[in-house]
Design an enzyme around this catalytic site. Structure first.
Site, PDB file in Angstrom:
ATOM      1  CD  GLU A  38      64.403  -5.480  32.942  1.00 12.31           C
ATOM      2  OE1 GLU A  38      63.546  -5.832  32.111  1.00 12.31           O
ATOM      3  OE2 GLU A  38      64.096  -5.001  34.059  1.00 12.31           O
ATOM      4  CB  VAL A  53      74.530  -6.543  35.203  1.00 14.44           C
ATOM      5  CG1 VAL A  53      73.910  -5.513  36.141  1.00 14.44           C
ATOM      6  CG2 VAL A  53      75.853  -6.031  34.660  1.00 14.44           C
ATOM      7  CB  SER A  54      71.469  -8.865  39.431  1.00 17.43           C
ATOM      8  OG  SER A  54      71.135  -7.503  39.668  1.00 17.43           O
ATOM      9  CG  ASP A  55      69.714  -4.428  36.742  1.00 19.27           C
ATOM     10  OD1 ASP A  55      70.866  -4.764  36.419  1.00 19.27           O
ATOM     11  OD2 ASP A  55      69.400  -3.249  36.990  1.00 19.27           O
ATOM     12  CB  CYS A  56      71.976  -6.720  32.445  1.00 20.88           C
ATOM     13  SG  CYS A  56      72.392  -4.998  32.793  1.00 20.88           S
TER      14      CYS A  56
END
Ligand code: LAN
Length: 729
Positions: A462, A456-459
């Site tokens: 983060e 997942v891009s934002d995972c």
């Protein structure tokens, strides 16, 4: 199959059964995997005592002490983490009830029924308890999510689930729910996914469904209609659905399902004109009506559907491809699959295709446990196999901001968190990556666990940010090498869209007109990926953090990406200064990301029109008590909607946004921080408030850990910005 487990003896309880003894439940964690166990004997309970995190999640008293009164934000953050660290699991993450959607348990229970798989007794009892607790007290029905009004989707499916779980038709809860279902027009008005489950159970006719042709999987990859170009969740639900639909597989009629046929509808089953039900969706359920194009296409395909399966070689060929894709999805994710919907549908396909004795079937049954969560209201099915990495990454960054990470007292907790982040980074690309339409994943971080394995891009961003933040904290080990961080950057750099933003799991692969073929009725914007301000910002900030520790690696591309993401963020701002958030409620959430993006290139309230308007929008929404409270209705209606009460989570996002933008006056920010401090309990915790998250515009989902991570983060940020001064007397 004969669902012999579900005999009339246990399918006709007219009174509520006794539930389980909560003191016997234990959460086991293993590299992020969460499973709940019910211990059979006192001896076992002695050997494996209940821990604080078990008790906390079960709603039992934790007996954690009252902490001293707090005056300053950092004292408050300290007390918050002093509580929160007790519910960190042994493998370093924080669990939680990742609930909200009310259409997950029914699918699961229906497949247990169809396949004749016994539901372990403690699970059966607690599922009943959960569903009874979640029925709306007013009308006894259920909505699409826990806070939503009763719908046919929610009520028909959960009614069926409770009947399978053992409640009889005369149980008062069933009488009440049935009354509501009938007043909404009965189960014929269920949206497509509801119709599917009812047909699979044999209490709805396949003729009453719009076609789900598996042939699309055989189309060349460059054709938008090939599901490989759709949003990954949508294609992976339509994959097993197509298999079951193509073979029109329904459970055999029994006296039980016969009875359901009589209970679910407002007219006799035999008298229903099924062909006319395809586009019949109750008004309360309908969120995204079909387009004309969709209706015309459905009509055409309906003729094609008249060819019997055994004559249709094209369909048989498509089914081979379908099975192949399902097999890859199962194996690549260790039978967790990308989410709970395709997980149970794949299980059903495996049952019909390989049988109950197959390895695949057994593995599916085993991994069901990863989705089950025991909470104060009973047992439910999580929206994914957890939110492990996502929550760990936020709390890590919050602790660094609030100066907890370098506190000796919490070193153990921080090391464990870092170990978890280290373990959870995905170490490989999916085998047959191209064949299974998968995004590159070596170096990425997933939302939940490494086994689930989806980039997942934002995972990823983060994960990377939290790894850097922790590893730069004195006293913490270096577990994730620079090479592995470069792998993460490599993944991120493959994920930018043509509109310069970043989407969730993949780049946008299909044209936007695909949305005209959205068949789901209850969700919006699900056919393709879209860029999101949240994901885009996370990636931007991830790359920026990386650039600081490794200033040369792919520097030109990183710089170029950062500049272009900002153009995207600015373009997304609405005329009133707000940004719409797609993954949490809602404008307060998106504002945090957008203003962070702007701040990263030095655009603040004083020197940027975008930042100024963003702040002014937020300030116009502050409540009299100093907090912010945003209702989930914001997501549905796409207009800011006040919640009945202010929420610590919305407040944390709002004050962090204002601080990002260097809003010149302290007062509104201080009042927000004071609100967060006042909501803290004497033992340091914050209590659950309204639902925090959302997907597909119309379905809400809980993020119970946000009330710890974002509060602590906001408190820490305040102390860094204005000093740790006494704010409460
Ligand atoms: C999630 C949860 C996390 C979320 C964020 C990381 C917060 C977001 O920024 C990107 C998208 C993502 C990964 C996301 C996508 C959709 C999910 C998986 C969910 C909201 C959790 C549940 C939802 C899934 C689709 C639910 C099952 C229902 C279907 C419609 C298939």
């Amino acid at each position: 199959p004969s669902p012999e487990t579900y005999t009339s003896a246990n399918l006709n309880l007219d009174s509520t059964p006794a539930f389980t003894d909560l003191s016997r439940w234990r959460l086991r964690v293993d590299q992020g995997a969460q499973t709940w166990h019910y211990l059979a004997s006192d001896e076992e309970c002695e050997e494996w005592p209940q821990k604080v995190f078990d008790k906390y999640h079960l709603g039992l008293p934790t007996d954690l002490p009252e902490l001293g009164p707090v005056k300053t934000p950092l004292e408050c953050a300290n007390n918050g983490f002093e509580f929160y660290r007790h519910i960190q699991t042994d493998d370093g993450h924080w669990g939680g009830e990742y609930g909200g959607p009310m259409f997950l348990i029914p699918g699961l229970v229906i497949v247990y029924y169809i396949t004749g798989t016994p539901i372990p007794e403690p699970m059966r009892l607690e599922l009943i308890r959960y569903l009874l607790n979640r029925a709306h007290s007013k009308d006894g029905g259920w909505g699409i999510h826990i806070e939503g009004v009763s719908t046919v989707f929610g009520t028909a499916l959960n009614y069926v689930a409770l009947r399978i779980l053992g409640l009889g038709p005369d149980h008062p809860a069933m009488v009440k729910a049935r009354g509501t279902l009938h007043s909404l027009g009965g189960a014929t008005g269920a949206p497509a996914w509801g119709k599917f489950w009812l047909a699979a159970l044999g209490v709805y006719e396949w003729e009453g469904l719009n076609p789900v042709p598996p042939e699309l999987w055989t189309l060349p990859k460059w054709l938008p209609l090939n599901p490989g170009n759709w949003w990954v969740h949508t294609r992976l639900v339509y994959l097993p659905m197509g298999y079951i639909y193509a073979r029109r597989l329904s459970a055999p009629l029994t006296s039980f399902t016969q009875s359901l046929r009589e209970e679910l509808y407002v007219q006799p089953y035999a008298s229903i004109n099924w062909g006319q039900q395809r586009n019949n969706v109750a008004k309360v359920d309908l969120y995204t009506p079909h387009t004309k194009v969709m209706d015309v296409l459905n009509k055409i395909v309906t003729y094609y559907e008249k060819i019997p399966f055994s004559w249709n070689w094209f369909r048989q060929y498509a089914m081979e491809e379908t099975i192949e894709q399902i097999k890859m999805e199962d194996e690549n994710s260790f039978f967790l699959d990308i989410g709970p919907v395709n997980k149970v549908m794949n299980w059903l396909v495996v049952y019909y295709h390989y049988g109950k004795d197959s390895r695949e079937f057994k593995l599916h049954v085993e991994r069901n446990q990863d989705f089950m969560w025991m909470g104060p209201e009973g047992m439910m099915m999580n929206g994914t196999n957890g939110s492990q990495l996502w929550d760990a990454a936020f709390i890590a960054q919050a602790c660094v901001e609030a100066q907890l990470a370098d506190n000796d007292k919490y070193r153990e907790n921080m090391i464990k968190t870092l170990e978890f982040i280290d373990l959870t980074q995905i170490k490989r690309d999916a085998p047959n990556m191209d064949r299974s339409y998968r995004q590159q994943s070596k170096g990425a971080w997933p939302f939940s666990t490494r086994d689930q394995g989806y980039t997942v891009s934002d995972c990823t961003a983060e994960g990377l940010k939290s790894a850097i933040a922790l590893q730069q904290t004195p006293g913490l080990p270096q577990l994730i090498s620079l090479d592995r961080m470069r792998d993460a950057v490599d993944v991120l750099l493959t994920m930018q869209n043509a509109d310069e933003g970043f989407a969730s799991y993949e780049t946008i692969r299909g044209p936007s007109w695909l949305e005209k073929l959205n068949p789901a009725e209850v969700f919006n914007n699900i056919m393709t990926e879209y860029s999101y301000p949240e994901c885009s910002t996370a990636v931007l900030m991830g790359l920026a953090a990386f650039r600081k520790i490794d200033p040369t690696y792919r520097r030109k591309e990183i710089d170029r990406t950062a500049t272009s993401v900002l153009r995207y963020i600015k373009a997304q701002q609405r005329p009133d200064g707000s940004w719409y958030g797609s993954w949490a409620v809602c404008f307060t959430y998106a504002a945090l990301f957008a203003l962070q993006s702007l701040a990263s290139i030095g655009e603040f309230y004083d020197n940027s029109e975008h930042a100024r308007k963003g702040c002014d929008f937020l300030l116009s929404k502050q409540e009299a008590d100093g907090g912010w409270g945003e209702s989930y209705k914001s997501c549905e209606d796409r207009v800011y909607t006040h919640n009945a009460q202010s929420q610590v989570v919305n407040t944390a996002w709002a004050v962090m946004s204002l601080m990002e933008a260097k809003y010149p006056e302290e007062e509104p920010i201080r009042r927000g921080i004071q609100f967060i401090m006042q909501r803290q309990q004497p033992n340091g915790e914050w209590l659950q408030e309204s639902i925090e998250g959302v997907f597909n515009k119309n379905c809400m989902i809980s993020y119970p850990n946000y009330k710890f991570s974002f509060t602590i983060w906001a408190l820490g940020k305040y102390a860094r910005t204005y000093g740790d001064k006494a704010l409460l007397v």
